[in-house]
Design a protein around this motif. Sequence first.
Motif, PDB file in Angstrom:
ATOM      1  N   LEU A  18       1.042  -1.392  -0.139  1.00 48.96           N
ATOM      2  CA  LEU A  18       0.127  -0.273   0.061  1.00 48.96           C
ATOM      3  C   LEU A  18       0.940   1.218   0.188  1.00 48.96           C
ATOM      4  O   LEU A  18       0.524   2.227  -0.750  1.00 48.96           O
ATOM      5  CB  LEU A  18      -0.782  -0.050   1.199  1.00 48.96           C
ATOM      6  CG  LEU A  18      -2.035  -0.907   1.202  1.00 48.96           C
ATOM      7  CD1 LEU A  18      -2.944  -1.022   2.450  1.00 48.96           C
ATOM      8  CD2 LEU A  18      -3.229  -0.788   0.047  1.00 48.96           C
ATOM      9  N   LEU A  19       2.001   1.186   0.843  1.00 48.27           N
ATOM     10  CA  LEU A  19       2.612   2.305   0.710  1.00 48.27           C
ATOM     11  C   LEU A  19       3.788   2.818  -0.343  1.00 48.27           C
ATOM     12  O   LEU A  19       3.756   3.552  -0.811  1.00 48.27           O
ATOM     13  CB  LEU A  19       3.791   2.222   2.127  1.00 48.27           C
ATOM     14  CG  LEU A  19       3.081   2.285   3.465  1.00 48.27           C
ATOM     15  CD1 LEU A  19       4.223   1.920   4.577  1.00 48.27           C
ATOM     16  CD2 LEU A  19       2.411   3.503   3.733  1.00 48.27           C
ATOM     17  N   LYS A  21       2.530   1.993  -3.372  1.00 47.48           N
ATOM     18  CA  LYS A  21       1.615   2.712  -4.330  1.00 47.48           C
ATOM     19  C   LYS A  21       1.258   3.982  -4.101  1.00 47.48           C
ATOM     20  O   LYS A  21       0.887   4.855  -4.949  1.00 47.48           O
ATOM     21  CB  LYS A  21       0.475   1.740  -4.440  1.00 47.48           C
ATOM     22  CG  LYS A  21       0.796   0.287  -5.194  1.00 47.48           C
ATOM     23  CD  LYS A  21      -0.559  -0.358  -5.011  1.00 47.48           C
ATOM     24  CE  LYS A  21      -0.378  -1.982  -5.329  1.00 47.48           C
ATOM     25  NZ  LYS A  21      -1.679  -2.669  -5.590  1.00 47.48           N
ATOM     26  N   ALA A  22       1.417   4.504  -2.984  1.00 52.66           N
ATOM     27  CA  ALA A  22       0.993   5.723  -2.356  1.00 52.66           C
ATOM     28  C   ALA A  22       2.022   6.842  -2.850  1.00 52.66           C
ATOM     29  O   ALA A  22       3.067   6.926  -3.027  1.00 52.66           O
ATOM     30  CB  ALA A  22       0.821   5.864  -0.996  1.00 52.66           C
ATOM     31  N   ASP A  24       1.732   9.777  -1.273  1.00 60.61           N
ATOM     32  CA  ASP A  24       2.000  10.395  -0.159  1.00 60.61           C
ATOM     33  C   ASP A  24       1.995   9.325   0.844  1.00 60.61           C
ATOM     34  O   ASP A  24       0.895   9.270   1.543  1.00 60.61           O
ATOM     35  CB  ASP A  24       1.046  11.541   0.267  1.00 60.61           C
ATOM     36  CG  ASP A  24       1.375  12.411   1.415  1.00 60.61           C
ATOM     37  OD1 ASP A  24       2.198  11.792   2.172  1.00 60.61           O
ATOM     38  OD2 ASP A  24       0.720  13.286   1.584  1.00 60.61           O
ATOM     39  N   PRO A  25       3.162   8.580   1.346  1.00 60.39           N
ATOM     40  CA  PRO A  25       3.030   7.632   2.226  1.00 60.39           C
ATOM     41  C   PRO A  25       2.541   8.078   3.687  1.00 60.39           C
ATOM     42  O   PRO A  25       1.978   7.446   4.176  1.00 60.39           O
ATOM     43  CB  PRO A  25       4.516   7.071   2.218  1.00 60.39           C
ATOM     44  CG  PRO A  25       5.307   7.597   1.008  1.00 60.39           C
ATOM     45  CD  PRO A  25       4.471   8.957   0.484  1.00 60.39           C
ATOM     46  N   LYS A  27       0.455  10.315   4.327  1.00 56.65           N
ATOM     47  CA  LYS A  27      -0.967  10.750   4.493  1.00 56.65           C
ATOM     48  C   LYS A  27      -1.823   9.208   4.395  1.00 56.65           C
ATOM     49  O   LYS A  27      -2.781   9.238   5.034  1.00 56.65           O
ATOM     50  CB  LYS A  27      -1.411  11.295   3.104  1.00 56.65           C
ATOM     51  CG  LYS A  27      -2.815  11.433   3.001  1.00 56.65           C
ATOM     52  CD  LYS A  27      -3.143  12.480   1.719  1.00 56.65           C
ATOM     53  CE  LYS A  27      -4.640  12.444   1.632  1.00 56.65           C
ATOM     54  NZ  LYS A  27      -5.068  13.320   0.494  1.00 56.65           N
ATOM     55  N   MET A  28      -1.094   8.313   3.481  1.00 58.09           N
ATOM     56  CA  MET A  28      -1.537   6.863   3.545  1.00 58.09           C
ATOM     57  C   MET A  28      -1.504   6.277   4.942  1.00 58.09           C
ATOM     58  O   MET A  28      -2.521   5.630   5.205  1.00 58.09           O
ATOM     59  CB  MET A  28      -0.816   6.118   2.442  1.00 58.09           C
ATOM     60  CG  MET A  28      -1.284   4.751   2.014  1.00 58.09           C
ATOM     61  SD  MET A  28      -2.956   5.186   1.150  1.00 58.09           S
ATOM     62  CE  MET A  28      -3.233   3.292   0.995  1.00 58.09           C
ATOM     63  N   LEU A  31      -4.453   7.679   7.002  1.00 58.54           N
ATOM     64  CA  LEU A  31      -5.756   6.865   6.515  1.00 58.54           C
ATOM     65  C   LEU A  31      -5.736   5.551   6.975  1.00 58.54           C
ATOM     66  O   LEU A  31      -7.104   5.081   7.636  1.00 58.54           O
ATOM     67  CB  LEU A  31      -5.904   6.953   5.089  1.00 58.54           C
ATOM     68  CG  LEU A  31      -5.986   8.444   4.423  1.00 58.54           C
ATOM     69  CD1 LEU A  31      -6.086   8.497   2.901  1.00 58.54           C
ATOM     70  CD2 LEU A  31      -7.156   9.350   5.025  1.00 58.54           C
ATOM     71  N   ILE A  32      -4.723   4.761   6.672  1.00 55.25           N
ATOM     72  CA  ILE A  32      -4.987   3.401   7.248  1.00 55.25           C
ATOM     73  C   ILE A  32      -4.988   3.164   8.759  1.00 55.25           C
ATOM     74  O   ILE A  32      -5.805   2.492   9.184  1.00 55.25           O
ATOM     75  CB  ILE A  32      -3.540   2.571   6.914  1.00 55.25           C
ATOM     76  CG1 ILE A  32      -3.227   2.345   5.245  1.00 55.25           C
ATOM     77  CG2 ILE A  32      -3.534   1.111   7.429  1.00 55.25           C
ATOM     78  CD1 ILE A  32      -2.085   1.946   4.866  1.00 55.25           C
ATOM     79  N   GLN A 136       4.477   5.117  10.694  1.00 56.29           N
ATOM     80  CA  GLN A 136       4.113   6.678  10.791  1.00 56.29           C
ATOM     81  C   GLN A 136       5.095   7.312  11.362  1.00 56.29           C
ATOM     82  O   GLN A 136       5.492   8.343  10.675  1.00 56.29           O
ATOM     83  CB  GLN A 136       2.871   6.682  11.373  1.00 56.29           C
ATOM     84  CG  GLN A 136       2.291   8.042  11.403  1.00 56.29           C
ATOM     85  CD  GLN A 136       1.080   8.424  12.218  1.00 56.29           C
ATOM     86  OE1 GLN A 136       0.772   7.628  13.130  1.00 56.29           O
ATOM     87  NE2 GLN A 136       0.299   9.130  11.607  1.00 56.29           N
TER      88      GLN A 136
END
Length: 222
Positions: A18-19, A21-22, A24-25, A27-28, A31-32, A136
């Motif tokens: 997921l990170l 593909k993001a 903005d890691p 922000k991703m 959200l997760i 994070q």
Amino acid sequence: MGIFSRFTDIVNANLNALLDKAEDPQKMVRLIIQEMEDTLVEVRSVSAKTLSEKKDLNRQLTRLENEVVEWERRAELALGKEREDLARQALLEKAKLEETINALHDEIQRVDDHVERLSGEIGQLQEKLSDAKARQKSILMRERTVSSRLSVKKTLDSGKVDDAMYKFERYEAKIDDLESQVDAYDLGKKTLADEFRALESENRVDAELEALKEKLKGKKSD
């Protein structure tokens, strides 16, 4: 998306993928984490309701088991009074209750399986939540470090440091010039100490001159 569908998706999600593909890691990850926390609240609420349902089923089970004992007592009482017809009816009621009890046992087992599955999935989600929070912090630290390095690089490449050093050199040169001007004012000027040193030097020279004259007179007289 239903709560359990979303829950399963999060549990099975690959955080690294997921990170990657993001755009903005940070922000991703935020959200997760929010999604995980919201889902945990919902799933815990469902778990609480399920456990409450199990308690209610257990109360029903206890009540029915007590009724089974009571109908068996009644059947025994009827037989003792030679009322086989009443004893038969009592046993029929007992049999109906036992069927209901068996169904309740199956239902309680289903609830237990459901709670156990939820407990395991909550554990997985909590692990992923801890991992996400750690990521994070790591991403935030890396972002700050990179931002600081980028700021330094921009400052160095902009020539500001070179300009500052050039200004320092100019200021030093000006100070050197001012010091030289001050020193120039003192050239040719004799201090009181210089005057006394000059007098002392003259006395020594005069004394040496007189000594030399006396020496020469002695040679002539010989």
